[in-house]
Design an enzyme around this catalytic site. Structure first.
Site, PDB file in Angstrom:
ATOM      1  N   SER A 171       2.230   5.681  -4.847  1.00 44.50           N
ATOM      2  CA  SER A 171       1.578   4.675  -3.994  1.00 44.50           C
ATOM      3  C   SER A 171       2.545   4.079  -2.976  1.00 44.50           C
ATOM      4  O   SER A 171       3.752   4.035  -3.184  1.00 44.50           O
ATOM      5  CB  SER A 171       0.966   3.584  -4.871  1.00 44.50           C
ATOM      6  OG  SER A 171       1.918   3.059  -5.759  1.00 44.50           O
TER       7      SER A 171
ATOM      8  N   LYS B  75       3.945   6.494 -10.078  1.00 40.16           N
ATOM      9  CA  LYS B  75       5.194   5.997  -9.514  1.00 40.16           C
ATOM     10  C   LYS B  75       4.848   5.007  -8.409  1.00 40.16           C
ATOM     11  O   LYS B  75       4.450   5.393  -7.308  1.00 40.16           O
ATOM     12  CB  LYS B  75       6.022   7.152  -8.923  1.00 40.16           C
ATOM     13  CG  LYS B  75       7.458   6.749  -8.675  1.00 40.16           C
ATOM     14  CD  LYS B  75       8.025   7.263  -7.374  1.00 40.16           C
ATOM     15  CE  LYS B  75       7.826   6.367  -6.212  1.00 40.16           C
ATOM     16  NZ  LYS B  75       8.402   5.034  -6.252  1.00 40.16           N
TER      17      LYS B  75
ATOM     18  N   GLY C  61       1.171   7.364   1.681  1.00 39.81           N
ATOM     19  CA  GLY C  61       2.513   7.014   2.142  1.00 39.81           C
ATOM     20  C   GLY C  61       2.769   7.735   3.440  1.00 39.81           C
ATOM     21  O   GLY C  61       1.819   8.114   4.154  1.00 39.81           O
ATOM     22  N   SER C  62       4.038   7.962   3.733  1.00 42.89           N
ATOM     23  CA  SER C  62       4.336   8.549   5.038  1.00 42.89           C
ATOM     24  C   SER C  62       4.109  10.062   5.032  1.00 42.89           C
ATOM     25  O   SER C  62       4.168  10.729   3.990  1.00 42.89           O
ATOM     26  CB  SER C  62       5.774   8.231   5.433  1.00 42.89           C
ATOM     27  OG  SER C  62       6.641   8.868   4.543  1.00 42.89           O
TER      28      SER C  62
ATOM     29  N   GLU D 266      -3.135  10.551   1.888  1.00 48.37           N
ATOM     30  CA  GLU D 266      -3.427   9.833   3.131  1.00 48.37           C
ATOM     31  C   GLU D 266      -2.084   9.371   3.671  1.00 48.37           C
ATOM     32  O   GLU D 266      -1.313   8.724   2.955  1.00 48.37           O
ATOM     33  CB  GLU D 266      -4.366   8.659   2.873  1.00 48.37           C
ATOM     34  CG  GLU D 266      -5.715   9.070   2.268  1.00 48.37           C
ATOM     35  CD  GLU D 266      -6.478  10.118   3.070  1.00 48.37           C
ATOM     36  OE1 GLU D 266      -6.298  10.182   4.297  1.00 48.37           O
ATOM     37  OE2 GLU D 266      -7.226  10.909   2.467  1.00 48.37           O
TER      38      GLU D 266
ATOM     39  N   CYS E 188      -1.485   1.411   8.033  1.00 51.53           N
ATOM     40  CA  CYS E 188      -1.546   2.760   8.586  1.00 51.53           C
ATOM     41  C   CYS E 188      -2.502   2.791   9.761  1.00 51.53           C
ATOM     42  O   CYS E 188      -2.389   3.629  10.645  1.00 51.53           O
ATOM     43  CB  CYS E 188      -1.993   3.734   7.517  1.00 51.53           C
ATOM     44  SG  CYS E 188      -3.439   3.142   6.659  1.00 51.53           S
TER      45      CYS E 188
ATOM     46  N   GLU F 102       5.231   6.998  14.659  1.00 53.30           N
ATOM     47  CA  GLU F 102       4.813   5.840  13.861  1.00 53.30           C
ATOM     48  C   GLU F 102       6.019   4.926  13.636  1.00 53.30           C
ATOM     49  O   GLU F 102       7.040   5.367  13.117  1.00 53.30           O
ATOM     50  CB  GLU F 102       4.241   6.288  12.508  1.00 53.30           C
ATOM     51  CG  GLU F 102       3.673   5.119  11.732  1.00 53.30           C
ATOM     52  CD  GLU F 102       3.136   5.495  10.350  1.00 53.30           C
ATOM     53  OE1 GLU F 102       3.835   6.200   9.602  1.00 53.30           O
ATOM     54  OE2 GLU F 102       2.022   5.063  10.012  1.00 53.30           O
TER      55      GLU F 102
HETATM   56  P1  NAD Z   1       6.775   6.219   1.876  1.00 54.60           P
HETATM   57  O1  NAD Z   1       6.372   7.599   2.213  1.00 54.60           O
HETATM   58  O2  NAD Z   1       8.138   5.785   2.205  1.00 54.60           O
HETATM   59  O3  NAD Z   1       6.600   5.973   0.319  1.00 54.60           O
HETATM   60  C1  NAD Z   1       5.372   6.213  -0.344  1.00 54.60           C
HETATM   61  C2  NAD Z   1       5.676   6.427  -1.808  1.00 54.60           C
HETATM   62  O4  NAD Z   1       6.362   7.672  -1.952  1.00 54.60           O
HETATM   63  C3  NAD Z   1       6.580   5.356  -2.413  1.00 54.60           C
HETATM   64  O5  NAD Z   1       6.159   5.080  -3.726  1.00 54.60           O
HETATM   65  C4  NAD Z   1       7.933   6.045  -2.406  1.00 54.60           C
HETATM   66  O6  NAD Z   1       8.829   5.537  -3.355  1.00 54.60           O
HETATM   67  C5  NAD Z   1       7.520   7.472  -2.745  1.00 54.60           C
HETATM   68  N1  NAD Z   1       8.510   8.493  -2.418  1.00 54.60           N
HETATM   69  C6  NAD Z   1       9.350   8.527  -1.370  1.00 54.60           C
HETATM   70  N2  NAD Z   1      10.091   9.661  -1.403  1.00 54.60           N
HETATM   71  C7  NAD Z   1       9.680  10.347  -2.493  1.00 54.60           C
HETATM   72  C8  NAD Z   1      10.053  11.596  -3.072  1.00 54.60           C
HETATM   73  N3  NAD Z   1      10.991  12.377  -2.523  1.00 54.60           N
HETATM   74  N4  NAD Z   1       9.414  11.986  -4.198  1.00 54.60           N
HETATM   75  C9  NAD Z   1       8.431  11.232  -4.754  1.00 54.60           C
HETATM   76  N5  NAD Z   1       8.050  10.044  -4.253  1.00 54.60           N
HETATM   77  C10 NAD Z   1       8.669   9.608  -3.133  1.00 54.60           C
HETATM   78  O7  NAD Z   1       5.680   5.235   2.533  1.00 54.60           O
HETATM   79  P2  NAD Z   1       5.653   3.643   2.498  1.00 54.60           P
HETATM   80  O8  NAD Z   1       6.736   3.132   3.399  1.00 54.60           O
HETATM   81  O9  NAD Z   1       5.553   3.112   1.124  1.00 54.60           O
HETATM   82  O10 NAD Z   1       4.240   3.372   3.186  1.00 54.60           O
HETATM   83  C11 NAD Z   1       4.074   3.412   4.553  1.00 54.60           C
HETATM   84  C12 NAD Z   1       3.448   4.720   4.980  1.00 54.60           C
HETATM   85  O11 NAD Z   1       2.212   4.896   4.300  1.00 54.60           O
HETATM   86  C13 NAD Z   1       3.120   4.742   6.451  1.00 54.60           C
HETATM   87  O12 NAD Z   1       3.424   5.998   6.985  1.00 54.60           O
HETATM   88  C14 NAD Z   1       1.613   4.499   6.466  1.00 54.60           C
HETATM   89  O13 NAD Z   1       0.976   4.959   7.611  1.00 54.60           O
HETATM   90  C15 NAD Z   1       1.185   5.206   5.229  1.00 54.60           C
HETATM   91  N6  NAD Z   1      -0.088   4.711   4.729  1.00 54.60           N
HETATM   92  C16 NAD Z   1      -1.194   5.482   4.937  1.00 54.60           C
HETATM   93  C17 NAD Z   1      -2.438   5.035   4.517  1.00 54.60           C
HETATM   94  C18 NAD Z   1      -3.667   5.860   4.744  1.00 54.60           C
HETATM   95  O14 NAD Z   1      -4.695   5.591   4.126  1.00 54.60           O
HETATM   96  N7  NAD Z   1      -3.613   6.864   5.612  1.00 54.60           N
HETATM   97  C19 NAD Z   1      -2.544   3.807   3.862  1.00 54.60           C
HETATM   98  C20 NAD Z   1      -1.386   3.057   3.646  1.00 54.60           C
HETATM   99  C21 NAD Z   1      -0.160   3.526   4.082  1.00 54.60           C
END
Ligand code: NAD
Length: 543
Positions: A187, A212, A265-266, A293, A327, A425
């Site tokens: 998440s 996680k 996430g990203s 997403e 997002c 972004e």
């Molecule tokens: P992030 O990608 O940095 O992290 C998301 C999750 O992935 C976190 O729990 C992080 O610890 C985990 N993670 C990171 N590297 C990993 C790896 N190598 N292995 C396993 N897990 C790993 O994103 P963030 O900063 O938490 O959230 C922001 C991003 O989420 C933005 O890009 C945003 O646009 C996107 N987002 C999208 C939506 C949607 O519905 N499209 C909604 C909310 C956020």
């Protein structure tokens, strides 16, 4: 024995509380904020329903006051990650064979607990830990979380009632099995509701998860675990393991029983995880379901027939609420030359009234960005724009991380529509604007469509209905959620199913039955009432 055929009625969306001064709801929330901010919470892992402590502790900080420690969480190591998978797999059989109605009842009970008993606690944890204003926490943690839970209980009734036709003499049915194995849920920091739904959607369909959470959202995510446990979630169905994503991923993606990834996430992280799963494909029992997403570079396209006051309001709310860390946040706008002077003037007036600071001061429209890495990334984009001949900082631009990670609402006017801040972004309160000649609307449509690799949300502002429909048609694949004369943020469960395609994700529309369908592995059963007894067909008879 429960042999009733039950339907969860179509629910109403949770009513949004206003927290206006003098109300009891405001007093109760303030009291919870004060109480939570005066403690240091210890956050264990939850594996197989039991609290697990590793002693490998990390602090939980307030983004708006980063020296203030709200708690410490235990980090999972290899042993605990493996324990979590084992606990999930052990719970699988009983949970999947449990009546769906009982599973949905737990979901609906969790919603009720959040709506009432846990509302202030979950909102306060989201405000303090993720730096959300009272209103932003309310629409996310209290309202969207309960909406996801209640609407999914309704959708699952419909899904299970969806059965195939049976010709005379046979009975056909679909059995909605869960996936075989465990679902890995990962998440993001920015929505408490998403963290809940990433787990609870697959769980409702009979799956078990290993979760996680984002370490920058641990406080609210742990409160969610308190809610789920009080709602009666059986041991092992949902296992909460904060820790290093890379380490957790390494173990989970190498497991034969890895059955699905539910991610938000990203884009960059999602790509890494998908590639990891793809590299292990031959080792899995089943092809895993990959649902993610990801990011956005969400547009606001303004036509010359639009109204400046409405456009400016949408841009301010769409770009700067929750510091642009949605997002769906408006991050690039295309404004006709004829409207730019008035839009600019109104925006300038609005920005001058925006206060930024601690979430406990309810007068603040904006708070801090999530952490230092994010702060540095955003300020680097602003510095780059400041020193470029192709960009002009029209409003804001100041950043200060001495107490909290504060970034002013920043508007950048670009002369190059492909300037980096129009394409990438940034995930902060930075809005880039390209002013186009009124006569170049058609060319601008092409720019909107082709400028960014993302396709999450977008808005079109126009009074001319022909323009709205023609632009929507031209931008068919530019956004999964398109708005007419509204800001591109604020999707509501049951009303605007959410998600985008291209580099914005798999578009499995959380907040609708479409997402739930990804978490089922249907089996078709055909029964022949009177089986044939002769192998020969009529066409084989002689003339
Ligand atoms: P992030 O990608 O940095 O992290 C998301 C999750 O992935 C976190 O729990 C992080 O610890 C985990 N993670 C990171 N590297 C990993 C790896 N190598 N292995 C396993 N897990 C790993 O994103 P963030 O900063 O938490 O959230 C922001 C991003 O989420 C933005 O890009 C945003 O646009 C996107 N987002 C999208 C939506 C949607 O519905 N499209 C909604 C909310 C956020």
């Amino acid at each position: 024995m429960n042999n009733s055929v039950f339907i969860f009625d179509y629910p109403a969306n949770e009513t949004v509380r206003t927290y206006t001064p003098g109300t009891d709801e405001r007093k109760e929330l303030v009291s919870e904020l004060n109480s939570m901010a005066s403690q240091e919470m210890e956050i264990p892992l939850i594996i197989g329903g039991k609290e697990v402590r590793t002693g490998n502790l990390e602090p939980v900080r307030m983004p708006h006051d980063h020296q203030h420690i709200l708690g410490r969480y235990h980090k999972a190591g290899e042993k605990e990650i493996k324990m979590a998978v084992d606990a999930a797999l052990k719970a699988h059989k009983e949970w999947e064979s449990f009546s769906w109605f009982e599973r949905a009842s737990i979901t609906v009970k969790a919603a009720e607990l959040i709506s009432k008993k846990f509302r202030n606690r979950l909102n306060a944890a989201t405000m303090l830990g993720q730096s959300k204003s009272a209103f932003q926490a309310e629409i996310d943690a209290a309202c969207e979380t309960t909406d996801f839970l209640r609407f999914n209980a309704h959708y699952i009734s419909d899904i299970y009632h969806d059965q195939p036709h049976s010709d005379p003499g046979i009975i056909n049915r679909l059995e909605y099995r869960p996936l075989e194995g465990f679902v890995f849920t990962v998440s993001p920091f920015n929505f408490t509701a998403i963290a809940s739904n990433l787990n609870m959607a697959p769980i409702l369909m009979g799956n078990v998860t290993v979760w996680k959470p984002a370490t920058t959202a641990i406080l609210s995510n742990y409160v969610l675990m308190e809610v789920f446990q009080e709602a009666g979630m059986p041991d092992g169905v949902l296992n909460f393991i904060p820790g290093s994503g890379a380490q957790i991923g390494e173990i989970l993606f190498n497991h034969k029983e890895f059955a699905g990834l539910h991610f938000t996430g990203s884009n960059n992280t999602f790509n890494k995880l998908w590639l990891k799963a793809a590299g292990n494909l031959p080792n899995y029992r089943s092809y895993p379901r990959i649902v993610g997403e990801t990011g956005g570079k969400d547009f606001v396209l303004v036509h010359e027939t639009a109204r400046s006051q409405e456009v400016a309001t949408a841009l301010i709310r769409g770009a700067f609420e929750y510091q642009g860390q949605k997002c769906s946040a408006a991050s690039r706008a295309y404004i006709p030359e004829s409207l730019w002077p008035s839009v600019k003037e109104i925006m300038g007036d609005m920005i001058s009234q925006i206060k930024i600071g601690d979430v406990r001061d309810f007068g603040n429209f904006m708070n801090a960005v999530i952490d230092e890495a994010s702060f540095d990334n955003i300020s680097n984009y602003i510095k780059m724009a400041d020193s470029s001949p192709n960009a002009e900082i029209v409003f804001g631009g100041k950043c200060d991380k001495s107490t909290g990670y504060f970034v002013e609402p920043t508007v950048i006017k670009v002369s190059d529509p492909h300037f980096a801040t129009m394409e990438e972004e940034i995930f902060g309160p930075v809005l880039s604007i390209y002013v186009y000649k009124d006569s170049k609307f058609e060319e601008t449509l092409q720019l909107v469509d082709e400028t960014s690799p993302y396709a999450l949300t977008g808005s079109i502002f126009a009074q001319d209905r022909y323009v709205l429909t023609a632009a929507a048609d031209r931008l068919k694949y530019s956004a999964g959620n398109l708005y007419f004369n509204d800001k591109p943020t604020g999707a509501v469960v049951g009303q605007q199913p959410f998600g985008g395609s291209r580099q914005s994700g798999t578009n499995d529309k959380s907040g609708s039955h479409l997402n739930l369908l990804r978490w089922t592995n249907p089996r078709t059963i055909k029964e022949t009432l009177i089986p044939p007894t002769d192998f020969k067909y009529p066409f084989m008879q002689g003339e």
